[in-house]
Motif scaffolding. Sequence first.
Motif, PDB file in Angstrom:
ATOM      1  N   GLY A 144       0.795  -1.218   0.000  1.00 30.17           N
ATOM      2  CA  GLY A 144       0.000   0.000   0.000  1.00 30.17           C
ATOM      3  C   GLY A 144       0.828   1.269   0.000  1.00 30.17           C
ATOM      4  N   LEU A 145       0.113   2.384  -0.009  1.00 37.31           N
ATOM      5  CA  LEU A 145       0.714   3.713  -0.109  1.00 37.31           C
ATOM      6  C   LEU A 145       0.445   4.486   1.178  1.00 37.31           C
ATOM      7  N   PHE A 146       1.489   5.139   1.713  1.00 39.43           N
ATOM      8  CA  PHE A 146       1.362   5.963   2.907  1.00 39.43           C
ATOM      9  C   PHE A 146       1.527   7.432   2.504  1.00 39.43           C
ATOM     10  N   LEU A 147       0.555   8.255   2.887  1.00 38.15           N
ATOM     11  CA  LEU A 147       0.588   9.685   2.616  1.00 38.15           C
ATOM     12  C   LEU A 147       0.523  10.453   3.931  1.00 38.15           C
ATOM     13  N   PHE A 148       0.915  11.730   3.892  1.00 38.12           N
ATOM     14  CA  PHE A 148       0.998  12.536   5.103  1.00 38.12           C
ATOM     15  C   PHE A 148       0.348  13.896   4.870  1.00 38.12           C
ATOM     16  N   PRO A 149      -1.002  13.957   4.876  1.00 36.55           N
ATOM     17  CA  PRO A 149      -1.700  15.218   4.622  1.00 36.55           C
ATOM     18  C   PRO A 149      -1.369  16.262   5.679  1.00 36.55           C
ATOM     19  N   PRO A 150      -0.962  17.482   5.272  1.00 33.67           N
ATOM     20  CA  PRO A 150      -0.613  18.528   6.245  1.00 33.67           C
ATOM     21  C   PRO A 150      -1.858  19.070   6.934  1.00 33.67           C
ATOM     22  N   LEU A 151      -1.690  19.429   8.222  1.00 34.95           N
ATOM     23  CA  LEU A 151      -2.788  19.970   9.009  1.00 34.95           C
ATOM     24  C   LEU A 151      -2.681  21.479   9.198  1.00 34.95           C
ATOM     25  N   ASP A 152      -1.439  21.991   9.266  1.00 34.22           N
ATOM     26  CA  ASP A 152      -1.266  23.424   9.527  1.00 34.22           C
ATOM     27  C   ASP A 152       0.111  23.846   9.032  1.00 34.22           C
ATOM     28  N   ALA A 153       0.428  25.117   9.232  1.00 34.05           N
ATOM     29  CA  ALA A 153       1.706  25.661   8.769  1.00 34.05           C
ATOM     30  C   ALA A 153       2.876  25.236   9.636  1.00 34.05           C
ATOM     31  N   ASP A 154       2.596  24.652  10.812  1.00 29.08           N
ATOM     32  CA  ASP A 154       3.672  24.230  11.715  1.00 29.08           C
ATOM     33  C   ASP A 154       4.250  22.874  11.359  1.00 29.08           C
ATOM     34  N   GLY A 155       3.717  22.228  10.335  1.00 27.29           N
ATOM     35  CA  GLY A 155       4.254  20.939   9.918  1.00 27.29           C
ATOM     36  C   GLY A 155       3.536  19.743  10.497  1.00 27.29           C
ATOM     37  N   ASN A 156       2.457  19.944  11.268  1.00 25.71           N
ATOM     38  CA  ASN A 156       1.693  18.802  11.776  1.00 25.71           C
ATOM     39  C   ASN A 156       0.977  18.102  10.622  1.00 25.71           C
ATOM     40  N   VAL A 157       1.001  16.773  10.648  1.00 22.97           N
ATOM     41  CA  VAL A 157       0.382  15.994   9.575  1.00 22.97           C
ATOM     42  C   VAL A 157      -0.463  14.876  10.173  1.00 22.97           C
ATOM     43  N   ASN A 158      -1.377  14.359   9.369  1.00 20.07           N
ATOM     44  CA  ASN A 158      -2.023  13.074   9.639  1.00 20.07           C
ATOM     45  C   ASN A 158      -1.271  12.006   8.865  1.00 20.07           C
ATOM     46  N   ARG A 159      -1.562  10.740   9.168  1.00 16.54           N
ATOM     47  CA  ARG A 159      -0.945   9.636   8.432  1.00 16.54           C
ATOM     48  C   ARG A 159      -2.056   8.818   7.785  1.00 16.54           C
ATOM     49  N   LEU A 160      -1.976   8.682   6.475  1.00 17.30           N
ATOM     50  CA  LEU A 160      -3.036   8.062   5.681  1.00 17.30           C
ATOM     51  C   LEU A 160      -2.483   6.840   4.968  1.00 17.30           C
ATOM     52  N   PHE A 161      -3.221   5.727   5.033  1.00 13.22           N
ATOM     53  CA  PHE A 161      -2.819   4.493   4.340  1.00 13.22           C
ATOM     54  C   PHE A 161      -3.889   4.111   3.331  1.00 13.22           C
ATOM     55  N   ILE A 162      -3.449   3.816   2.095  1.00 16.12           N
ATOM     56  CA  ILE A 162      -4.348   3.352   1.039  1.00 16.12           C
ATOM     57  C   ILE A 162      -3.843   1.981   0.582  1.00 16.12           C
ATOM     58  N   PRO A 163      -4.636   0.923   0.724  1.00 20.84           N
ATOM     59  CA  PRO A 163      -4.161  -0.425   0.350  1.00 20.84           C
ATOM     60  C   PRO A 163      -3.864  -0.535  -1.139  1.00 20.84           C
ATOM     61  N   ALA A 164      -2.843  -1.310  -1.477  1.00 21.84           N
ATOM     62  CA  ALA A 164      -2.474  -1.502  -2.881  1.00 21.84           C
ATOM     63  C   ALA A 164      -3.592  -2.186  -3.659  1.00 21.84           C
ATOM     64  N   GLU A 165      -4.403  -2.991  -2.974  1.00 22.36           N
ATOM     65  CA  GLU A 165      -5.463  -3.733  -3.655  1.00 22.36           C
ATOM     66  C   GLU A 165      -6.510  -2.822  -4.281  1.00 22.36           C
TER      67      GLU A 165
END
Length: 838
Positions: A144-165
Amino acid sequence: MSEPSQPPLSLTDTDVSAPDAGLFRWPTPPYACYPQPEPQTDHEPCEIVGLNGRLMRGRLVFFVPDEQVAQVQVPPSRTTMPLRFGQFRSLLLTRPFAASVTSPEVDPHAAVLDQRMNTEYRVWLKDGSQLRGHTMGHAQMPFGLFLFPPLDADGNVNRLFIPAEVIDRVQFGPRIGEVLVEHQAATPAQINLAIDEQARLRNQRLGEILLTRQVVTAEQLLRAIEQQSSMPMVRIGEALTAMGMITEAQLRDALHQQERDRGVPLGELLIRMGLVSRDDLQTALSRKMGYPLVNLEKFKPEMDALLKVPFQVAARLHVVPLLQRDNTLIVALEDPSAHAKLAEIEFVTQSKIVPVLAQHSQIDWAIRDLYANIGADVGHHAANMSAEPPAYDMESVDSIQLVADLEADRESNNREEDRTIEQSDNSLVRLINTMIVEAYTQGVSDIHVECYPGREKVKIRFRKDGALLPYLELPHNYRNAMVARLKIMCDLDISERRKPQDGKINFARFVPQYKIELRVATIPTNNGLEDVVMRILASAKPLPLDKIGLNSRNLTRLKEAMERPYGMVLCVGPTGSGKTTTLHSALSYINVPERKIWTAEDPIEITQPGLRQVQVNSKIDWTFAKALRAFLRADPDVIMVGEMRDEETAGMGIEASLTGHLVLSTLHTNSAPETVTRLLDIGMDPFNFADSLLVVLAQRLVRRLCTECLVSEPASDAYIEELLADYLYCVPQGVPELAREAVLSRWAQEFGQNGKLMLHHNKGCERCAHTGFKGRAGIHELMSISRELRRMIQTGARAEELQQQAMREGMRTLRQDGIEKVLAGVTSLDEVRATSNR
């Protein structure tokens, strides 16, 4: 024009070293300002989007990519459920992940370290929908693919996983062809040619086609060196100027500065001045000066070359010896024009030196791994590593060749066959390291080193899938050195040969890439010799409860018991039958933040987030009984005790289960009914014990038939009658579902093909090493305590009477469960008979 995604990042997702072995390391944004991945030791709040677009909020208990499953808890449920990767679109960890903040006053390089790039992404899903947004980098893995959507200008992010399937294709930022044309790194015509080539080679990325191919074999390297020798001589400054990477004025400034510091090569000086990057320098060295670029992750250096250059010299000069040809040594380094380094290597080796190129990021790990394979102490060098190592290539060290080296060492020493071998002999150290790594990669559970008197050879055997298989034989005069080396590795007394000793090997001390832990036991044998048995501690992550091989009835009864607020659950069987794995799978089913779970184990082999785990140590009088007593003062909901070895531990476990706690433990008994009589024999009160007991699960492990070479054919009547006779041998009278015709009818319905029962067997293949078996499966016997069984326990009924009553209530014995797994094609009848009584 559609182009594939960028190449995946190589990340290590799990670490098998204790105590966090087996816990998934959720990737972090690939920038210096973010912390490195850490094992997931706590439940993570998450949002899951199903295939139908429905959003669910819950907690991620643990993430098991090897099993393609995420164990999640979705309130109000108080149990976990396995969610397969193909059952959801995305999984988002909602707890913000923060960048590290360092002020310029503390670190003058803080501004550089704080760099991060916000990139647009597009993910096309197989159902036709799209996911779009921005991410602080990404990590792409096979599952799968791991992405890191930004939350604010301070560099805080969420962690998102999308399965390869569920992914069809991915795009990050602008297309690579457009970027190359914009930066004048390629012309539109070159891009179009590359696209045409890509259409022909569908599985290659556009960037890979545009890059120069790297050397990966000795033949390619020798051919490239021969081509390079015929090229005209070009200085590095001229090459960089010709390629437009620096100006004439910048080159003059660098040469002027080099006059004051002759010890620094011009290329390194230009990098320090910030005029070129390391990649620019290597591009010039490769394209204009013809130096071959070697891919150290795939190239296999020769042993003679490595032995020519001492490890300390290779690590200090940052060079990797590759090949030895007559009096010529070929070495890889970042800058082949570094004449001072080449002169020192030439002096140390007394050989002519031919330099070639290698990437800076590969050299450190190549030095560490290659020299570790030949027994060098690389611990200090490895401590300074900052990147993940490439995969260990087992083909680079051959155990058979190492044995030949040992024989050659012996014969070359004046032909004295009985000379004393030292535990520090280089070939012996390499052999032991290789033996452990091969055992680990082959899925071996135990390594047996057996020493025989006289001139008989030392025999080494591996236990794989429950069977002992020959591995190697060593000359007799290596037995003392072999045992001494293993004792030194686990800090045991090498002078004590009369008493058994126990210890552990932290293999990462010797080969840092492998976070392997081994439990070691030495056993004195006749003639003053010793045997050594090493157990490789299991892959330290629990299986989902639905995946441990329980049939539907046993699984339902066990889940019902695990959902009870108090009582006792026992798992019984011999050593190595998977009892601890089963209990951890059961704990994973109820492992939610609302429960406090304590475990006392020896050793801690399996870890999972949310559990508070304790290692007992009898040498300091920290026993199971004392750990259990301490747990009762620590407000537990669930307690797991590794083993009930004595009356005190069993008594305290029963007391805890009667006072509002769910207690899990193991015993070494043969069957579920015999467990009851065993505990009564060691002094348990039958009334308290009967009130506390919920279920007893007996289990064994059998070898699993290899699925690659499995052959099925209609079973003969004689074979079916043989199975029936075994199955019905000890059934009680008057149980309709155990009548002969009823059993046959159920078998045909559950296991038959077109109404016919099948005989499953194997021919053997490469995958199973021609044994017909690959892996192991469990057979089970679960006795759920009813009112009638409770009354019988209180009145002192015998094990046979308990078994008969339990079978009337639906229990099936180990042999019966095994026969049904034979019919299902899981294992063979011989395996079942070898591990269970009728």
